[in-house]
Design an enzyme around this catalytic site. Structure first.
Site, PDB file in Angstrom:
ATOM      1  CB  CYS A 115     -41.978  76.025 -21.937  1.00 17.55           C
ATOM      2  SG  CYS A 115     -41.507  76.189 -20.190  1.00 17.55           S
ATOM      3  CG  HIS A 208     -40.060  80.236 -23.040  1.00 18.62           C
ATOM      4  ND1 HIS A 208     -41.429  80.254 -23.206  1.00 18.62           N
ATOM      5  CD2 HIS A 208     -39.848  79.644 -21.832  1.00 18.62           C
ATOM      6  CE1 HIS A 208     -42.018  79.713 -22.156  1.00 18.62           C
ATOM      7  NE2 HIS A 208     -41.084  79.333 -21.311  1.00 18.62           N
ATOM      8  CD  GLU A 210     -41.798  81.878 -26.407  1.00 16.92           C
ATOM      9  OE1 GLU A 210     -42.359  81.809 -25.295  1.00 16.92           O
ATOM     10  OE2 GLU A 210     -41.210  80.911 -26.944  1.00 16.92           O
TER      11      GLU A 210
END
Length: 237
Positions: A115, A208, A210
């Protein structure tokens, strides 16, 4: 087996509820994703004075680097006037992240940029940013959407798919592409979703991974790839 060390570049916070003072932070999801992939996440603190002076030597101790998301990049970094939508910029964090990026490029450290990390990479290489993405059919600001991956790219080899669903949380994006970068994924509305460097060992994504690393094989693959590259560096030095 000793896990390869992955430097997660810390985010500076002035106030944290559980601490008496300011803090250097990293998202738990980021650290969990690196750990689950077999790496040892270590938060890299940026001292308030001369944060970039010793970065090359400090980073040389690590096997890989992760540049996470965060606040907007200062528009002055890419020669622009701030738009009304650009908020929460931090000059110190920009100095640190750009310094890390340049050290990573110079020393070819295995790196995954996420990002803001991808946006910083682009700016450090002379590119610019769109300060606010106007959403139409693609939910960039907070949602799940699909991206098209360029066949034959390193990203394509990692995720093993030409279309992947991603978790998106951003309102800025790459405009003019930085030197040495190539686009390897785009959203349906044309927003750049991933880039790779032609020489350095850097892969960057706008989304993202994660967020869904525990349930999405393609997101988990990005962290597995970073740790694999870091392990190979560890074994050869």
């Amino acid at each position: 087996m000793i896990r390869p060390l992955v430097a997660v570049i810390g985010r500076r916070a002035a106030h944290v509820p559980i601490l008496r003072f300011s803090a250097t932070l990293a998202a738990e999801a980021i650290c969990e994703a690196v750990w689950s992939a077999g790496g040892e996440p270590v938060i890299l603190h940026g001292p308030a004075c001369d944060p970039i002076l010793e970065l090359p030597d400090r980073l040389a101790q690590f096997d890989g680097v992760l540049l996470p998301g965060g606040a907007d990049v200062e528009p002055c970094r890419y020669g622009a006037v701030p738009a009304p939508e650009t908020t929460g910029t931090m000059a110190f964090q920009d100095d640190l992240d750009i310094g890390v990026t340049r050290a990573v490029l110079d020393h070819e450290l295995p790196t995954l940029a996420i990002c803001r990390g991808m946006q910083v990479l682009n700016v450090a290489l002379g590119g610019s940013l769109t300060q606010h993405v106007v959403e139409e059919d693609t939910p960039h600001h907070n949602g799940i959407h699909s991206v098209d991956v360029t066949a034959g790219s390193r990203l394509h080899a990692i995720v093993a798919a030409e279309t992947v669903d991603v978790s998106s949380y951003h309102h800025q994006a790459i405009d003019r592409l930085g030197a040495g970068l190539s686009v390897t994924a785009v959203a349906a509305d044309g927003v750049v979703e991933a880039v790779e460097h032609s020489r350095a060992d850097v892969i960057a994504v706008q989304w993202h991974p994660e967020d869904r690393h525990a349930t999405s094989a393609t997101d988990a693959a990005l962290f597995a790839d970073l740790v694999d590259r870091a392990r190979k560096r560890k074994e050869t030095r």
